[in-house]
Scaffold this motif. Structure first.
Motif, short mmCIF file in Angstrom:
data_model
loop_
_atom_site.label_atom_id
_atom_site.label_comp_id
_atom_site.label_asym_id
_atom_site.label_seq_id
_atom_site.Cartn_x
_atom_site.Cartn_y
_atom_site.Cartn_z
N ALA A 1 33.72 -11.17 57.80
CA ALA A 1 34.49 -11.84 56.89
C ALA A 1 36.02 -11.16 56.92
O ALA A 1 36.95 -11.98 56.78
CB ALA A 1 33.86 -11.83 55.39
N GLU A 2 35.92 -9.72 56.77
CA GLU A 2 37.12 -9.26 56.71
C GLU A 2 38.08 -9.29 57.78
O GLU A 2 39.47 -9.55 58.01
CB GLU A 2 36.98 -7.72 56.24
N ILE A 3 37.61 -9.37 58.89
CA ILE A 3 38.10 -9.48 60.37
C ILE A 3 38.72 -10.96 60.33
O ILE A 3 39.91 -11.05 60.73
CB ILE A 3 37.09 -9.21 61.48
N GLU A 4 37.96 -11.92 59.95
CA GLU A 4 38.59 -13.20 59.90
C GLU A 4 39.11 -13.56 58.85
O GLU A 4 39.96 -14.52 58.91
CB GLU A 4 37.24 -13.88 59.94
N LYS A 5 39.31 -12.72 57.64
CA LYS A 5 40.39 -12.96 56.75
C LYS A 5 41.84 -12.60 57.25
O LYS A 5 42.72 -13.41 56.94
CB LYS A 5 39.92 -12.20 55.54
N HIS A 6 41.85 -11.50 58.17
CA HIS A 6 43.01 -11.02 58.57
C HIS A 6 43.57 -12.34 59.75
O HIS A 6 44.80 -12.28 59.99
CB HIS A 6 43.33 -9.66 59.06
N GLU A 7 42.52 -12.59 60.56
CA GLU A 7 42.96 -13.55 61.58
C GLU A 7 42.00 -14.92 61.36
O GLU A 7 40.96 -14.80 61.92
CB GLU A 7 42.65 -12.91 63.01
N PRO A 8 42.44 -15.74 60.55
CA PRO A 8 41.63 -17.01 60.20
C PRO A 8 41.19 -17.77 61.76
O PRO A 8 40.17 -18.30 61.67
CB PRO A 8 42.56 -17.99 59.37
N ALA A 9 41.99 -17.38 62.72
CA ALA A 9 41.56 -18.35 64.04
C ALA A 9 40.48 -17.88 64.35
O ALA A 9 39.67 -18.55 65.26
CB ALA A 9 42.96 -18.25 64.93
N LEU A 10 40.03 -16.76 64.18
CA LEU A 10 38.83 -16.24 65.02
C LEU A 10 37.61 -16.87 64.34
O LEU A 10 36.45 -16.89 65.03
CB LEU A 10 38.83 -14.69 64.73
N ALA A 11 37.65 -17.40 63.13
CA ALA A 11 36.67 -18.14 62.34
C ALA A 11 36.07 -19.44 63.15
O ALA A 11 35.27 -19.80 62.98
CB ALA A 11 36.92 -18.08 61.05
N GLN A 12 37.09 -20.03 63.78
CA GLN A 12 36.85 -21.04 64.53
C GLN A 12 36.30 -21.03 65.98
O GLN A 12 36.32 -22.02 66.63
CB GLN A 12 38.32 -21.77 64.63
N LEU A 13 36.33 -19.75 66.28
CA LEU A 13 35.59 -19.53 67.66
C LEU A 13 34.33 -20.20 67.84
O LEU A 13 33.62 -20.14 66.74
CB LEU A 13 35.58 -18.08 68.20
N PRO A 14 33.69 -20.53 68.87
CA PRO A 14 32.36 -20.95 68.69
C PRO A 14 31.16 -19.86 68.93
O PRO A 14 31.71 -18.61 69.38
CB PRO A 14 32.22 -21.85 70.38
N ALA A 15 30.20 -20.12 68.74
CA ALA A 15 28.99 -18.91 68.78
C ALA A 15 28.67 -19.01 70.17
O ALA A 15 28.66 -20.10 70.97
CB ALA A 15 28.01 -19.42 67.91
N ARG A 16 28.39 -17.68 70.38
CA ARG A 16 27.91 -17.37 71.80
C ARG A 16 26.54 -18.11 72.22
O ARG A 16 25.72 -18.11 71.44
CB ARG A 16 27.57 -16.06 72.11
N PRO A 17 26.68 -19.17 73.17
CA PRO A 17 25.35 -19.76 73.67
C PRO A 17 24.01 -18.95 73.93
O PRO A 17 24.39 -17.94 74.51
CB PRO A 17 25.80 -20.76 74.59
N SER A 18 22.99 -19.37 73.46
CA SER A 18 21.75 -18.52 73.60
C SER A 18 21.53 -18.89 75.05
O SER A 18 21.72 -19.76 75.88
CB SER A 18 20.69 -18.88 72.73
N PRO A 19 20.52 -17.96 75.76
CA PRO A 19 19.92 -18.17 76.94
C PRO A 19 19.14 -19.54 77.06
O PRO A 19 19.40 -20.15 78.10
CB PRO A 19 18.87 -17.00 77.18
N LEU A 20 18.69 -20.07 76.16
CA LEU A 20 18.04 -21.48 76.38
C LEU A 20 19.08 -22.47 76.26
O LEU A 20 18.91 -23.47 77.17
CB LEU A 20 17.19 -21.58 74.93
N HIS A 21 20.44 -22.37 75.66
CA HIS A 21 21.22 -23.24 75.74
C HIS A 21 21.93 -23.32 77.12
O HIS A 21 22.39 -24.27 77.74
CB HIS A 21 22.35 -23.21 74.60
N ARG A 22 21.91 -22.19 77.52
CA ARG A 22 22.74 -22.07 78.91
C ARG A 22 21.79 -22.67 80.01
O ARG A 22 22.38 -23.13 80.94
CB ARG A 22 22.97 -20.41 79.35
N ALA A 23 20.38 -22.53 79.93
CA ALA A 23 19.71 -22.87 80.78
C ALA A 23 19.64 -24.59 80.91
O ALA A 23 18.88 -24.93 81.92
CB ALA A 23 18.30 -22.24 80.75
N GLY A 24 19.92 -24.93 79.97
CA GLY A 24 19.75 -26.40 80.03
C GLY A 24 19.57 -27.42 79.04
O GLY A 24 19.73 -28.48 79.54
#
Length: 275
Positions: free
Chosen positions: A252-275
């Motif tokens: 939360a502190e990192i994204e408070k200094h750089e609010p644009a980072l909070a809009q980044l997508p979450a890293r997809p899990s192996p199940l999402h990448r498989a299909g």
């Protein structure tokens, strides 16, 4: 079958009567003990020669002195000026209050004679000594230590984003292959142009230095997960905190200094990448 998120039980809560005893019981006990202590301190003042209504000031002076000294001793950080004096004063106030009760009851039950020079002398010194020590505590400035640096281990110095990136860069091989002179000169000429085109991230001074270690995880274009943040701290030989602290405090502190980072997508899990 799809992956199901494990069900977590809510944290246990105290029963209502325990909360009531804690919230209402403490002031009730405090008031009862003050009322019970007043007659003994009043009689000791009478033994020392104070007349009414001045003798009634002894219970109030001892009770207020004990409370103020205890609060100062508990609120001032370790190493701050006046804390050691407040701790000694709190202990002395408790000893005086106990002694007043013991002496008063010994005199009232006939086990002790109140007309003694040492008792009168010690009791007469209490009000001016209390006043002098309270003025000393009031005149002593309070120095506040930095909370973030005090909570971290001593082996982890405060770092900025740039310094954390230097620590996370893997070491270069011992013997790099030699380049021909022409290629070496071309690379030296291209390096300033690449450095000018590369966006420079301003150095941020975080209140918690661990944020600087976690900030490079955003460079992959994803919002770091709890496991990635924990692995990054363990790689620096830092014991990671709880998951709630990683997400709710450090990230939360990192994204408070750089609010644009909070809009980044979450890293997809192996199940999402498989299909």
């Amino acid at each position: 079958m799809g992956w199901k998120k494990p069900r977590t039980s809510p944290p246990p809560t105290e029963p209502w009567y325990a909360r009531l005893a804690t919230s209402a019981g403490r002031p009730a006990v405090l008031g009862a003990t003050l009322i019970m202590s007043m007659p003994g301190e009043y009689h000791v003042a009478k033994f020392a020669g104070w007349s009414d209504p001045w003798a009634y000031g002894m219970p109030f002076s001892l009770s207020a002195y004990a409370g103020i000294a205890a609060v100062v001793a508990a609120t001032r950080p370790k190493g701050a000026r006046g804390r050691a004096s407040a701790v000694i004063g709190a202990g002395l106030a408790i000893v005086l209050a106990l002694a007043a009760q013991v002496v008063a009851h010994l005199v009232q039950t006939g086990h002790m004679d109140h007309n003694q020079a040492w008792l009168i002398a010690v009791t007469s010194m209490v009000p001016p000594a209390v006043l002098a020590h309270l003025l000393h505590l009031a005149a002593t400035p309070v120095t506040k230590a930095a909370p973030a640096e005090a909570q971290l281990p001593a082996a982890v110095p405060p770092v900025t984003v740039e310094r954390a990136e230097e620590q996370l860069v893997p070491p270069m091989p011992e013997q790099a292959p030699a380049l021909p002179p022409a290629e070496h000169q071309e690379q030296e000429q291209e390096r300033p142009a690449l450095e000018e085109q590369r966006p420079k991230r301003p150095a941020i001074r975080y209140s918690d230095p661990r944020c600087a270690i976690l900030r490079p995880l955003y460079d992959a274009g994803f919002r770091p997960t709890t496991g990635e943040m924990r692995e990054a701290l363990e790689a620096q030989r830092i014991t990671p905190p709880s998951a709630s602290t990683l997400r709710g405090v450090l990230r939360a502190e990192i994204e408070k200094h750089e609010p644009a980072l909070a809009q980044l997508p979450a890293r997809p899990s192996p199940l999402h990448r498989a299909g």
